[in-house]
Write a protein that holds these residues in place. Structure first.
Motif, mmCIF file in Angstrom:
data_model
loop_
_atom_site.group_PDB
_atom_site.id
_atom_site.type_symbol
_atom_site.label_atom_id
_atom_site.label_comp_id
_atom_site.label_asym_id
_atom_site.label_seq_id
_atom_site.Cartn_x
_atom_site.Cartn_y
_atom_site.Cartn_z
ATOM 1 N N GLU A 1 -9.083 -0.163 4.396
ATOM 2 C CA GLU A 1 -7.722 -0.237 3.830
ATOM 3 C C GLU A 1 -7.310 -1.675 3.529
ATOM 4 O O GLU A 1 -6.644 -1.956 2.534
ATOM 5 C CB GLU A 1 -6.718 0.394 4.799
ATOM 6 N N LEU B 1 -8.886 -2.359 0.328
ATOM 7 C CA LEU B 1 -8.294 -1.554 -0.743
ATOM 8 C C LEU B 1 -6.977 -2.157 -1.228
ATOM 9 O O LEU B 1 -6.726 -2.267 -2.434
ATOM 10 C CB LEU B 1 -8.075 -0.121 -0.243
ATOM 11 N N ILE B 2 -6.118 -2.546 -0.273
ATOM 12 C CA ILE B 2 -4.815 -3.091 -0.663
ATOM 13 C C ILE B 2 -4.991 -4.370 -1.474
ATOM 14 O O ILE B 2 -4.337 -4.566 -2.503
ATOM 15 C CB ILE B 2 -3.943 -3.347 0.591
ATOM 16 N N PHE B 3 -5.927 -5.222 -1.069
ATOM 17 C CA PHE B 3 -6.128 -6.444 -1.848
ATOM 18 C C PHE B 3 -6.737 -6.156 -3.211
ATOM 19 O O PHE B 3 -6.402 -6.808 -4.191
ATOM 20 C CB PHE B 3 -6.937 -7.479 -1.061
ATOM 21 N N LYS C 1 -6.042 -3.633 -4.946
ATOM 22 C CA LYS C 1 -4.921 -3.178 -5.774
ATOM 23 C C LYS C 1 -4.008 -4.332 -6.151
ATOM 24 O O LYS C 1 -3.526 -4.423 -7.281
ATOM 25 C CB LYS C 1 -4.133 -2.096 -5.033
#
Lengths: 276, 266
Positions: free
Chosen positions: B95, B98-100, B102
């Motif tokens: 996660e 994933l956030i980075f 995005k």
């Protein structure tokens, strides 16, 4: 090898503001998604928040309803206070939200986000939205409780959506205010002190548990500058069957949206100073 | 071609000059070490180059963009691993990446492939779905580096990347820093206190002393320049910065911070 924007693909001038807005919204949602993922790993966080509003309604509400000391017009006291307690619950969750970014700053997480491409105001609003989701979770506790206690709730779909939107706006407003305070005071100890100091006046100088009309004149004046008053007014309109807005929903939302936008802007501007 | 160029870069906090007229040029694909005692201005340099702090004088071009007037483009084309912990313990390793991915706007079809590749490269596949708060210090550092290169930046800034790590974890982090350079030709600017790190990892190093550059060159060149050429890097360091070691003000707080960080990652 690098993802560089090709200048040939740059948008026409009239499209650029729209692109900037879309970019801002996307980055806001990225931050909100991150906060939601963290919340999903710690769901118990939300349940512990439910105890306080339940106690307010069950104890404070029932006692005062029995006394019949507060003129609440056509509504019983529990009916009158239920929206106020939802607002209070949202307020308490939001006003202490800033502590989380002090924690993240002490660790170093904030630095990396500030060195990334997301606009600072999007970092703030994303967190505000996640406070909104936390606030909304309280709706699912207070509605059933109020229903069981005999409150005549308005279950019209638009009224329900209105309640959720009001809680969301209120949470964005107070949580971004909280972030702004956290950015200014920088330490947990000072923040906790100020947080305690802020919640009581905000709560009592509002129409949450008694009508504005019974307040002394000076307090009435203050309560009109208190955004919580407008949250409660909108909630009473949406939640209660036959609820009437005192200020008008247009005024309520105009106040909430404007003040929230102001806090998002101010906290976004102040954000970089937080890490230096 | 120079990927980082600073001209008389300066930062003043009131009366105190943290960085004083530093001019530097880094070439593409270079691993460059910034050394110096605490308070010499290393972290302040990095904060200016990552646009976290606006300079009070001079300027710099990073990845082709001006750090003041084009700060948004600089942030898009650089990666940064701060000295403090920057991975979020309340999410899984996957996660965090994933956030980075995005935030840096990686297209959906590239995202998954790149996350898997980085997890594999850093040896974190098996730990990907575990919460980061259960990771060891070395795993956290590798995850943080993976996060900061997910958008394949031209320039990567590492602020004391191995502080508080045990020797095995340090060697592994060095290994990965070299691979990033070899595979993607990433230009890497790192700060460090460790002479062996500077010696083994960096093509060139600069020693900072009270906000100014005291020496710059390859480790070999610097060693040759001191004590008639018989010096090791420790001797070079003492020669250029040693006098200041015990005289740095405000070191109590600095020490407390360093130890707290060492405990957190270690």
């Amino acid at each position: 090898m690098t993802d560089i924007v090709n200048p040939q693909n740059a948008p026409a001038a009239w499209l650029r503001p729209i692109e900037a807005i879309v970019f801002f919204i996307r980055k806001t949602l990225n931050i909100a998604e991150m906060e939601m993922r963290k919340l999903r790993h710690e769901p118990l966080d939300l349940l512990t928040r439910a105890a306080q509003p339940v106690l307010w309604i069950l104890i404070f509400g029932q006692v005062l309803a029995g006394v019949r000391a507060i003129p609440t017009g056509e509504f019983g006291y529990i009916e009158f206070m239920a929206p106020g307690i939802l607002a209070q619950s949202m307020l308490f969750i939001s006003i202490f939200y800033g502590i989380s970014i002090i924690w993240e700053r002490d660790l170093g997480i904030i630095h990396k986000f500030l060195a990334g491409p997301a606009p600072r105001a999007a970092l703030v609003l994303g967190k505000g939205l996640s406070a909104g989701v936390r606030g909304i979770s309280q709706t699912f506790i207070i509605y059933p409780l109020a229903y069981v206690m005999g409150v005549k709730l308005d279950f019209n779909i638009f009224a329900l959506l209105g309640t959720l939107f009001t809680v969301l706006m209120g949470a964005v407003l107070f949580s971004t205010f909280s972030l702004l305070v956290a950015i200014k005071v920088k330490t947990r100890e000072r923040f906790m002190g100020i947080g305690q100091f802020m919640t009581m006046p905000l709560f009592f100088a509002s129409n949450a548990i008694y009508p504005i009309e019974i307040m002394p004149g000076w307090l009435q004046a203050i309560s009109r500058f208190n955004p919580l008053t407008y949250v409660v007014d909108a909630l009473r309109t949406f939640m209660l069957d036959g609820g009437q807005s005192h200020f008008g929903l247009g005024t309520d939302f105009a106040v909430l949206i404007l003040v929230a936008a102001l806090f998002v802007w101010a906290a976004g501007r102040a954000y970089p100073s937080f890490v230096n | 071609m120079n990927v980082i160029e600073t001209h008389e870069l300066t930062l003043q906090f009131g009366d105190f000059t943290a960085v004083n007229g530093v001019s530097l040029a880094l070439q593409e694909g270079e691993i460059f070490g910034l050394l110096g005692p605490n308070g010499a201005g290393k972290t302040t340099m990095i904060k200016m180059l990552t646009t976290l702090l606006p300079p009070s004088g001079g300027g710099a071009i990073v990845a082709g963009y001006d750090i003041v007037s084009q700060s948004a483009q600089v942030r898009r084309s650089t990666g940064y691993v701060p000295q403090l912990l920057s991975a979020d313990g309340n999410m899984t390793g996957y996660e965090n990446l994933l956030i980075f991915a995005k935030i840096f706007d990686l297209p959906t079809n590239v995202r998954e492939e790149r996350i898997q590749r980085l997890l594999e490269m850093m040896g974190l596949q098996d730990a990907a779905s575990r919460m980061v708060k259960t990771y060891s210090g070395g795993m956290i550092r590798k995850l943080e580096i993976a996060q900061s290169v997910i958008h394949r930046p031209r320039v990567l800034f590492l602020d004391e990347p191995t502080v508080g790590l045990d020797p095995i974890a340090r060697a592994s982090v060095w290994e990965h820093i070299k691979r990033l350079r070899d595979e993607f030709n990433t230009t890497i600017l790192l700060t460090t206190h460790y002479m062996d790190e500077a010696d083994g990892l960096c093509q060139r190093i600069a020693i900072m002393h009270q906000g100014q550059l005291a020496a710059i060159g390859s480790p070999q060149e610097l060693k040759a320049s001191v004590n008639g050429g018989a010096a090791d890097l420790n001797a070079v360091f003492s020669h250029f910065a040693g006098a200041a070691l015990e005289a740095t003000p405000g070191s109590y707080l600095e020490t407390s911070r360093t130890r707290i960080n060492a405990r957190r990652v270690g």
